[in-house]
Design a protein around this motif. Structure first.
Motif, PDB file in Angstrom:
ATOM      1  N   UNK A  34      24.671  29.209  29.558  1.00 42.00           N
ATOM      2  CA  UNK A  34      25.960  28.983  30.052  1.00 42.00           C
ATOM      3  C   UNK A  34      26.164  27.929  30.249  1.00 42.00           C
ATOM      4  N   UNK A  35      27.614  28.033  29.963  1.00 41.25           N
ATOM      5  CA  UNK A  35      28.852  26.192  30.182  1.00 41.25           C
ATOM      6  C   UNK A  35      29.709  26.916  31.481  1.00 41.25           C
ATOM      7  N   UNK A  36      29.878  27.847  32.135  1.00 40.69           N
ATOM      8  CA  UNK A  36      30.231  27.993  33.483  1.00 40.69           C
ATOM      9  C   UNK A  36      30.631  29.281  33.415  1.00 40.69           C
ATOM     10  N   UNK A  37      30.781  29.484  35.256  1.00 45.79           N
ATOM     11  CA  UNK A  37      30.856  31.303  34.829  1.00 45.79           C
ATOM     12  C   UNK A  37      32.575  31.586  36.419  1.00 45.79           C
ATOM     13  N   UNK A  38      32.761  31.922  35.919  1.00 47.57           N
ATOM     14  CA  UNK A  38      34.046  32.764  35.997  1.00 47.57           C
ATOM     15  C   UNK A  38      33.683  33.293  37.509  1.00 47.57           C
ATOM     16  N   UNK A  39      34.335  34.802  37.185  1.00 42.66           N
ATOM     17  CA  UNK A  39      34.645  35.978  38.002  1.00 42.66           C
ATOM     18  C   UNK A  39      33.132  36.791  37.953  1.00 42.66           C
ATOM     19  N   UNK A  40      32.506  37.372  39.212  1.00 41.89           N
ATOM     20  CA  UNK A  40      30.835  37.977  39.099  1.00 41.89           C
ATOM     21  C   UNK A  40      31.609  39.148  39.949  1.00 41.89           C
ATOM     22  N   UNK A  41      30.161  40.165  39.551  1.00 39.28           N
ATOM     23  CA  UNK A  41      31.060  41.219  40.840  1.00 39.28           C
ATOM     24  C   UNK A  41      30.048  42.701  40.383  1.00 39.28           C
ATOM     25  N   UNK A  42      30.257  43.351  40.706  1.00 38.08           N
ATOM     26  CA  UNK A  42      29.243  44.562  40.616  1.00 38.08           C
ATOM     27  C   UNK A  42      29.784  45.608  40.881  1.00 38.08           C
ATOM     28  N   UNK A  43      29.332  46.950  39.721  1.00 39.91           N
ATOM     29  CA  UNK A  43      30.155  48.262  39.385  1.00 39.91           C
ATOM     30  C   UNK A  43      29.327  49.102  39.638  1.00 39.91           C
ATOM     31  N   UNK A  44      29.616  50.443  39.897  1.00 39.00           N
ATOM     32  CA  UNK A  44      28.426  51.322  39.891  1.00 39.00           C
ATOM     33  C   UNK A  44      29.014  52.292  39.468  1.00 39.00           C
ATOM     34  N   UNK A  45      27.907  53.322  38.741  1.00 36.95           N
ATOM     35  CA  UNK A  45      28.498  54.259  37.551  1.00 36.95           C
ATOM     36  C   UNK A  45      27.463  55.705  38.751  1.00 36.95           C
ATOM     37  N   UNK A  46      27.854  56.389  39.358  1.00 37.46           N
ATOM     38  CA  UNK A  46      27.720  58.019  39.410  1.00 37.46           C
ATOM     39  C   UNK A  46      27.878  58.635  39.121  1.00 37.46           C
ATOM     40  N   UNK A  47      26.399  59.916  38.825  1.00 42.48           N
ATOM     41  CA  UNK A  47      26.535  60.680  38.309  1.00 42.48           C
ATOM     42  C   UNK A  47      27.890  61.650  38.622  1.00 42.48           C
ATOM     43  N   UNK A  48      27.851  61.783  37.145  1.00 40.67           N
ATOM     44  CA  UNK A  48      29.496  62.785  36.402  1.00 40.67           C
ATOM     45  C   UNK A  48      30.348  62.064  36.839  1.00 40.67           C
ATOM     46  N   UNK A  49      30.600  60.775  37.055  1.00 46.25           N
ATOM     47  CA  UNK A  49      31.983  60.003  37.705  1.00 46.25           C
ATOM     48  C   UNK A  49      31.959  58.415  36.569  1.00 46.25           C
ATOM     49  N   UNK A  50      33.150  58.287  36.469  1.00 49.54           N
ATOM     50  CA  UNK A  50      33.402  56.812  35.819  1.00 49.54           C
ATOM     51  C   UNK A  50      32.858  55.726  36.646  1.00 49.54           C
ATOM     52  N   UNK A  51      32.042  54.913  35.895  1.00 50.69           N
ATOM     53  CA  UNK A  51      31.929  53.189  36.262  1.00 50.69           C
ATOM     54  C   UNK A  51      33.441  53.046  37.003  1.00 50.69           C
ATOM     55  N   UNK A  52      32.631  52.410  38.487  1.00 52.29           N
ATOM     56  CA  UNK A  52      34.394  51.449  39.530  1.00 52.29           C
ATOM     57  C   UNK A  52      33.453  50.574  40.008  1.00 52.29           C
ATOM     58  N   UNK A  53      34.722  49.349  39.950  1.00 49.23           N
ATOM     59  CA  UNK A  53      34.358  48.720  40.876  1.00 49.23           C
ATOM     60  C   UNK A  53      34.094  49.041  42.496  1.00 49.23           C
ATOM     61  N   UNK A  54      33.020  48.008  42.187  1.00 48.77           N
ATOM     62  CA  UNK A  54      32.765  47.750  43.812  1.00 48.77           C
ATOM     63  C   UNK A  54      33.159  47.159  44.808  1.00 48.77           C
ATOM     64  N   UNK A  55      32.638  45.411  44.259  1.00 49.61           N
ATOM     65  CA  UNK A  55      33.443  43.824  44.379  1.00 49.61           C
ATOM     66  C   UNK A  55      33.066  42.690  43.461  1.00 49.61           C
TER      67      UNK A  55
END
Length: 121
Positions: free
Chosen positions: A28-49
């Motif tokens: 790794x040289x550098x890291x910009x943004x990091x975050x979390x997504x979630x995927x519930x059954x039957x739903x699309x993956x969504x941004x959490x934070x």
């Protein structure tokens, strides 16, 4: 090779708390943004934070005031503190990071393998 490894998922009762961690490792040289997504059954993956390298954050409306994202740049790690959990927070939570490896001029998006969070009513 860059890897993102999550930990901290599990089963919790409604109203409880969990803390997720995600550590980036490898070349790794550098890291910009990091975050979390979630995927519930039957739903699309969504941004959490999401959090940028200088600490700016944004949250999904559904988790504002209950979840807090933070990061430790020295450890290449991002955290998600989840409080007042609800059954509708049940999902697989995926960590992601915009990371520049040594062999690239641009940042690339990497994903963790996911960790299950189950909130019982």
């Amino acid at each position: 090779q860059v890897q993102l490894v999550e930990s901290g998922g599990g089963l919790v009762q409604a109203g409880g708390s969990l803390r997720l961690s995600c550590a980036a490792s490898g070349s790794i040289v550098s890291i910009n943004a990091m975050g979390w997504y979630r995927a519930a059954p039957g739903k699309e993956r969504e941004l959490v934070a999401r959090i940028t390298s200088d600490g700016n954050t944004n949250y999904a409306d559904s988790v504002k005031g209950r979840f807090t994202i933070s990061r430790d740049n020295a450890k290449n790690t991002v955290y998600l503190q989840m409080s007042s959990l609800k059954p509708e927070d049940t999902a697989v939570y995926y960590c992601h990071g915009n990371i520049k490896p040594p062999d690239s001029y641009i940042y690339r998006l990497y994903w963790g393998q996911g960790t299950q969070v189950t909130v019982s009513s």
